[in-house]
Design a protein around this motif. Structure first.
Motif, PDB file in Angstrom:
ATOM      1  N   UNK A  65      -0.189 -12.066  -6.638  1.00  0.00           N
ATOM      2  CA  UNK A  65       0.349 -11.833  -7.973  1.00  0.00           C
ATOM      3  C   UNK A  65       0.091 -10.426  -8.508  1.00  0.00           C
ATOM      4  N   UNK A  66      -0.733  -9.639  -7.826  1.00  0.00           N
ATOM      5  CA  UNK A  66      -1.084  -8.290  -8.278  1.00  0.00           C
ATOM      6  C   UNK A  66      -0.776  -7.311  -7.153  1.00  0.00           C
ATOM      7  N   UNK A  67      -0.105  -6.217  -7.467  1.00  0.00           N
ATOM      8  CA  UNK A  67       0.220  -5.209  -6.463  1.00  0.00           C
ATOM      9  C   UNK A  67      -0.932  -4.222  -6.328  1.00  0.00           C
ATOM     10  N   UNK A  68      -1.459  -4.097  -5.144  1.00  0.00           N
ATOM     11  CA  UNK A  68      -2.590  -3.205  -4.889  1.00  0.00           C
ATOM     12  C   UNK A  68      -2.099  -1.812  -4.508  1.00  0.00           C
ATOM     13  N   UNK A  69      -2.908  -0.793  -4.823  1.00  0.00           N
ATOM     14  CA  UNK A  69      -2.568   0.564  -4.384  1.00  0.00           C
ATOM     15  C   UNK A  69      -2.928   0.742  -2.905  1.00  0.00           C
ATOM     16  N   UNK A  70      -2.434   1.793  -2.306  1.00  0.00           N
ATOM     17  CA  UNK A  70      -2.824   2.120  -0.930  1.00  0.00           C
ATOM     18  C   UNK A  70      -3.967   3.129  -1.017  1.00  0.00           C
ATOM     19  N   UNK A  71      -5.162   2.683  -0.675  1.00  0.00           N
ATOM     20  CA  UNK A  71      -6.339   3.551  -0.684  1.00  0.00           C
ATOM     21  C   UNK A  71      -6.470   4.200   0.693  1.00  0.00           C
ATOM     22  N   UNK A  72      -6.982   5.415   0.752  1.00  0.00           N
ATOM     23  CA  UNK A  72      -7.099   6.131   2.032  1.00  0.00           C
ATOM     24  C   UNK A  72      -7.924   5.356   3.047  1.00  0.00           C
ATOM     25  N   UNK A  73      -8.857   4.563   2.587  1.00  0.00           N
ATOM     26  CA  UNK A  73      -9.726   3.801   3.496  1.00  0.00           C
ATOM     27  C   UNK A  73      -8.957   2.750   4.295  1.00  0.00           C
ATOM     28  N   UNK A  74      -7.883   2.194   3.707  1.00  0.00           N
ATOM     29  CA  UNK A  74      -7.131   1.129   4.369  1.00  0.00           C
ATOM     30  C   UNK A  74      -5.665   1.497   4.613  1.00  0.00           C
ATOM     31  N   UNK A  75      -5.297   2.757   4.401  1.00  0.00           N
ATOM     32  CA  UNK A  75      -3.906   3.188   4.569  1.00  0.00           C
ATOM     33  C   UNK A  75      -3.416   2.819   5.963  1.00  0.00           C
ATOM     34  N   UNK A  76      -2.211   2.353   6.058  1.00  0.00           N
ATOM     35  CA  UNK A  76      -1.124   2.290   5.080  1.00  0.00           C
ATOM     36  C   UNK A  76      -1.061   0.952   4.335  1.00  0.00           C
ATOM     37  N   UNK A  77      -2.114   0.143   4.393  1.00  0.00           N
ATOM     38  CA  UNK A  77      -2.075  -1.180   3.787  1.00  0.00           C
ATOM     39  C   UNK A  77      -2.568  -1.158   2.343  1.00  0.00           C
ATOM     40  N   UNK A  78      -1.910  -1.869   1.454  1.00  0.00           N
ATOM     41  CA  UNK A  78      -2.360  -1.930   0.062  1.00  0.00           C
ATOM     42  C   UNK A  78      -3.616  -2.793  -0.050  1.00  0.00           C
ATOM     43  N   UNK A  79      -4.643  -2.254  -0.697  1.00  0.00           N
ATOM     44  CA  UNK A  79      -5.904  -2.978  -0.839  1.00  0.00           C
ATOM     45  C   UNK A  79      -6.726  -2.302  -1.933  1.00  0.00           C
ATOM     46  N   UNK A  80      -7.208  -3.081  -2.885  1.00  0.00           N
ATOM     47  CA  UNK A  80      -8.043  -2.520  -3.940  1.00  0.00           C
ATOM     48  C   UNK A  80      -9.413  -2.161  -3.375  1.00  0.00           C
ATOM     49  N   UNK A  81      -9.908  -0.996  -3.723  1.00  0.00           N
ATOM     50  CA  UNK A  81     -11.267  -0.588  -3.375  1.00  0.00           C
ATOM     51  C   UNK A  81     -11.959  -0.121  -4.649  1.00  0.00           C
ATOM     52  N   UNK A  82     -13.247   0.041  -4.577  1.00  0.00           N
ATOM     53  CA  UNK A  82     -13.983   0.539  -5.734  1.00  0.00           C
ATOM     54  C   UNK A  82     -13.483   1.923  -6.130  1.00  0.00           C
ATOM     55  N   UNK A  83     -13.165   2.733  -5.147  1.00  0.00           N
ATOM     56  CA  UNK A  83     -12.646   4.067  -5.413  1.00  0.00           C
ATOM     57  C   UNK A  83     -11.302   3.995  -6.132  1.00  0.00           C
ATOM     58  N   UNK A  84     -10.407   3.129  -5.667  1.00  0.00           N
ATOM     59  CA  UNK A  84      -9.087   3.051  -6.299  1.00  0.00           C
ATOM     60  C   UNK A  84      -9.181   2.533  -7.727  1.00  0.00           C
ATOM     61  N   UNK A  85     -10.130   1.694  -8.011  1.00  0.00           N
ATOM     62  CA  UNK A  85     -10.302   1.191  -9.377  1.00  0.00           C
ATOM     63  C   UNK A  85     -10.859   2.281 -10.279  1.00  0.00           C
ATOM     64  N   UNK A  86     -11.863   2.994  -9.814  1.00  0.00           N
ATOM     65  CA  UNK A  86     -12.496   4.017 -10.651  1.00  0.00           C
ATOM     66  C   UNK A  86     -11.643   5.275 -10.788  1.00  0.00           C
ATOM     67  N   UNK A  87     -10.726   5.511  -9.877  1.00  0.00           N
ATOM     68  CA  UNK A  87      -9.862   6.684  -9.972  1.00  0.00           C
ATOM     69  C   UNK A  87      -8.534   6.387 -10.649  1.00  0.00           C
TER      70      UNK A  87
END
Length: 95
Positions: A65-87
């Motif tokens: 139900x929520x679209x996640x960003x693509x973080x460099x740690x898991x690229x090219x897959x969308x996945x929330x990380x602590x970095x993506x939340x804080x940035x």
């Protein structure tokens, strides 16, 4: 990445949750409603990130139900990380 810690070996009689068999067992475990949360459990990167780790865990559990960003740690897959939340732009705007 270089900052990841080495994983401890899983005891011989145990089934790793990140193995094919472990994932199958978790998916078949319908009596526990928190399985989606456990599949995405994030440990905090430092002592100040407990809320970011919790947010990442819960948002990833809500992936349907929520679209996640693509973080460099898991690229090219969308996945929330602590970095993506804080940035995120909305977090940076908070004084």
């Amino acid at each position: 990445t270089a900052d990841r810690r080495a994983l401890l070996p899983v005891p011989t009689d145990d089934i790793p949750l990140n193995s094919t068999e472990g994932e199958r067992l978790l998916r078949d475990c319908t009596h526990y409603p928190g399985v989606d949360v456990l599949m995405h459990l994030a440990t905090q990167r430092n002592q100040a990130f407990c809320s970011a780790a919790t947010a990442a865990t819960l948002l990833n559990a809500m992936a349907r139900t929520v679209t996640a960003p693509v973080d460099v740690e898991f690229a090219p897959y969308p996945y929330f990380t602590q970095r993506s939340i804080l940035q995120d732009a909305c977090v940076r705007r908070v004084p």
